[in-house]
Design a protein around this motif. Structure first.
Motif, PDB file in Angstrom:
ATOM      1  N   GLN A   4       1.106  -0.800  -0.040  1.00 19.47           N
ATOM      2  CA  GLN A   4       0.164  -0.144  -0.038  1.00 19.47           C
ATOM      3  C   GLN A   4       0.988   1.447   0.183  1.00 19.47           C
ATOM      4  OE1 GLN A   4      -3.883   0.529   0.300  1.00 19.47           O
ATOM      5  NE2 GLN A   4      -2.502   1.858  -0.609  1.00 19.47           N
ATOM      6  N   ALA A   5       1.354   2.229  -0.903  1.00 17.54           N
ATOM      7  CA  ALA A   5       1.514   3.398  -0.927  1.00 17.54           C
ATOM      8  C   ALA A   5       0.457   4.421  -0.256  1.00 17.54           C
ATOM      9  CB  ALA A   5       2.390   3.625  -2.390  1.00 17.54           C
ATOM     10  N   SER A   6       1.135   5.229  -0.305  1.00 25.33           N
ATOM     11  CA  SER A   6       0.850   6.580   0.547  1.00 25.33           C
ATOM     12  C   SER A   6       1.806   7.625   0.382  1.00 25.33           C
ATOM     13  CB  SER A   6       0.559   6.114   2.258  1.00 25.33           C
ATOM     14  OG  SER A   6       1.438   6.038   3.321  1.00 25.33           O
ATOM     15  N   GLY A   7       1.306   8.246   1.513  1.00 25.57           N
ATOM     16  CA  GLY A   7       2.011  10.086   1.067  1.00 25.57           C
ATOM     17  C   GLY A   7       1.928  10.868   0.181  1.00 25.57           C
ATOM     18  N   TYR A  94       3.271   4.388  -7.506  1.00 29.69           N
ATOM     19  CA  TYR A  94       2.983   2.672  -7.684  1.00 29.69           C
ATOM     20  C   TYR A  94       4.302   1.875  -6.772  1.00 29.69           C
ATOM     21  CZ  TYR A  94      -0.969   3.124 -10.515  1.00 29.69           C
ATOM     22  OH  TYR A  94      -2.319   3.555 -11.407  1.00 29.69           O
ATOM     23  N   CYS A  95       4.243   0.947  -5.861  1.00 29.27           N
ATOM     24  CA  CYS A  95       5.397   1.042  -4.924  1.00 29.27           C
ATOM     25  C   CYS A  95       5.045  -0.816  -6.167  1.00 29.27           C
ATOM     26  CB  CYS A  95       5.284   0.310  -4.155  1.00 29.27           C
ATOM     27  SG  CYS A  95       4.012   0.478  -2.788  1.00 29.27           S
ATOM     28  N   ALA A  96       6.497  -1.537  -6.042  1.00 23.88           N
ATOM     29  CA  ALA A  96       5.844  -3.211  -6.621  1.00 23.88           C
ATOM     30  C   ALA A  96       7.137  -3.960  -5.583  1.00 23.88           C
ATOM     31  CB  ALA A  96       6.056  -3.315  -8.194  1.00 23.88           C
ATOM     32  N   ALA A  97       6.971  -5.667  -6.160  1.00 23.62           N
ATOM     33  CA  ALA A  97       7.939  -6.425  -5.436  1.00 23.62           C
ATOM     34  C   ALA A  97       8.373  -7.085  -6.038  1.00 23.62           C
ATOM     35  CB  ALA A  97       6.952  -6.411  -3.842  1.00 23.62           C
ATOM     36  N   ARG A  98       9.224  -7.706  -6.307  1.00 26.18           N
ATOM     37  CA  ARG A  98       9.341  -9.224  -6.531  1.00 26.18           C
ATOM     38  C   ARG A  98      10.231  -9.740  -5.889  1.00 26.18           C
ATOM     39  NH1 ARG A  98      13.539  -6.689 -11.690  1.00 26.18           N
ATOM     40  NH2 ARG A  98      14.949  -4.946 -10.792  1.00 26.18           N
ATOM     41  N   LEU A  99      10.741 -11.242  -5.903  1.00 24.82           N
ATOM     42  CA  LEU A  99      11.525 -12.477  -5.437  1.00 24.82           C
ATOM     43  C   LEU A  99      12.965 -12.365  -5.445  1.00 24.82           C
ATOM     44  CD1 LEU A  99       9.683 -15.631  -4.015  1.00 24.82           C
ATOM     45  CD2 LEU A  99      10.443 -14.108  -2.798  1.00 24.82           C
ATOM     46  N   TRP A 100      12.579 -11.965  -7.036  1.00 25.98           N
ATOM     47  CA  TRP A 100      14.433 -12.296  -8.126  1.00 25.98           C
ATOM     48  C   TRP A 100      14.621 -10.797  -8.889  1.00 25.98           C
ATOM     49  CZ3 TRP A 100      16.135 -15.762  -5.151  1.00 25.98           C
ATOM     50  CH2 TRP A 100      14.733 -16.769  -5.328  1.00 25.98           C
ATOM     51  N   PHE A 101      15.918 -10.467  -8.839  1.00 24.34           N
ATOM     52  CA  PHE A 101      16.537  -9.642  -9.449  1.00 24.34           C
ATOM     53  C   PHE A 101      16.195 -10.095  -9.866  1.00 24.34           C
ATOM     54  CE2 PHE A 101      18.167  -5.678 -10.261  1.00 24.34           C
ATOM     55  CZ  PHE A 101      19.302  -5.926 -11.138  1.00 24.34           C
ATOM     56  N   GLY A 102      16.233  -9.196 -11.526  1.00 22.56           N
ATOM     57  CA  GLY A 102      16.244  -9.329 -12.324  1.00 22.56           C
ATOM     58  C   GLY A 102      14.166 -10.373 -13.775  1.00 22.56           C
ATOM     59  N   SER A 103      14.321 -10.772 -12.456  1.00 17.65           N
ATOM     60  CA  SER A 103      12.151 -10.585 -12.261  1.00 17.65           C
ATOM     61  C   SER A 103      11.600  -9.556 -13.052  1.00 17.65           C
ATOM     62  CB  SER A 103      11.933 -11.879 -11.595  1.00 17.65           C
ATOM     63  OG  SER A 103      11.506 -11.247 -10.667  1.00 17.65           O
ATOM     64  N   ASP A 104      10.372 -10.157 -13.462  1.00 24.61           N
ATOM     65  CA  ASP A 104       8.818  -9.462 -12.829  1.00 24.61           C
ATOM     66  C   ASP A 104       8.716  -8.828 -11.853  1.00 24.61           C
ATOM     67  OD1 ASP A 104       7.595 -10.667 -16.243  1.00 24.61           O
ATOM     68  OD2 ASP A 104       8.819  -9.102 -16.217  1.00 24.61           O
ATOM     69  N   TYR A 105       8.204  -7.399 -11.572  1.00 25.78           N
ATOM     70  CA  TYR A 105       7.625  -7.546 -10.708  1.00 25.78           C
ATOM     71  C   TYR A 105       6.481  -8.114 -10.284  1.00 25.78           C
ATOM     72  CZ  TYR A 105      10.881  -4.691  -9.364  1.00 25.78           C
ATOM     73  OH  TYR A 105      12.580  -3.469  -9.016  1.00 25.78           O
ATOM     74  N   ASN A 106       6.110  -9.032  -9.562  1.00 24.32           N
ATOM     75  CA  ASN A 106       5.231  -9.747  -8.887  1.00 24.32           C
ATOM     76  C   ASN A 106       3.699  -9.298  -8.631  1.00 24.32           C
ATOM     77  OD1 ASN A 106       7.546 -11.614  -8.758  1.00 24.32           O
ATOM     78  ND2 ASN A 106       5.716 -12.855 -10.195  1.00 24.32           N
TER      79      ASN A 106
END
Length: 118
Positions: A4-7, A94-106
């Motif tokens: 959740q992004a805010s600010g 938007y903020c986003a997260a991914r487990l592996w560097f270089g992979s898509d943001y899931n």
């Protein structure tokens, strides 16, 4: 992981804002994180990224020297400090997260609107 992004808000050119991205669910510290933005009528663009450990911070040329990405794994939160804001920084962030560097943001959070007036 849920994000959740805010600010966001309305600020004059030259001003500053700090965005936060709060995470819940699986271990936040496992994820490499990023900030993206999308202006009206434009494609989403990369803003900055940071590794799971807090190292490897990288910023797009358009924001380098003005924005700083950081994270606090103990607080399950990522930040984007935005200084010297320009009207062209106006966008939904938007903020986003991914487990592996270089992979898509899931995983993506709901955006927060940043509007910079001239």
């Amino acid at each position: 992981v849920q994000l959740q992004a805010s600010g966001g808000g309305l600020v004059q050119a030259g001003g500053s804002l700090r965005l936060s991205c709060a995470a819940s669910g699986r271990t936040f510290g496992s994820y490499n994180m990023g900030w993206f933005r999308q202006a009206p009528g434009k494609e989403r663009e990369f803003v900055a990224r940071i590794s799971w450990s807090g190292g490897g911070a990288f910023h797009a040329d358009s924001v380098k020297g003005r924005f700083t990405i950081s994270r606090d794994n103990a607080m399950n939160t990522m930040y984007l400090q935005m200084n010297s804001l320009k009207p062209e920084d106006t966008a939904v962030y938007y903020c986003a997260a991914r487990l592996w560097f270089g992979s898509d943001y899931n995983y993506w959070g709901r955006g927060t609107q940043v509007t910079v007036s001239s």
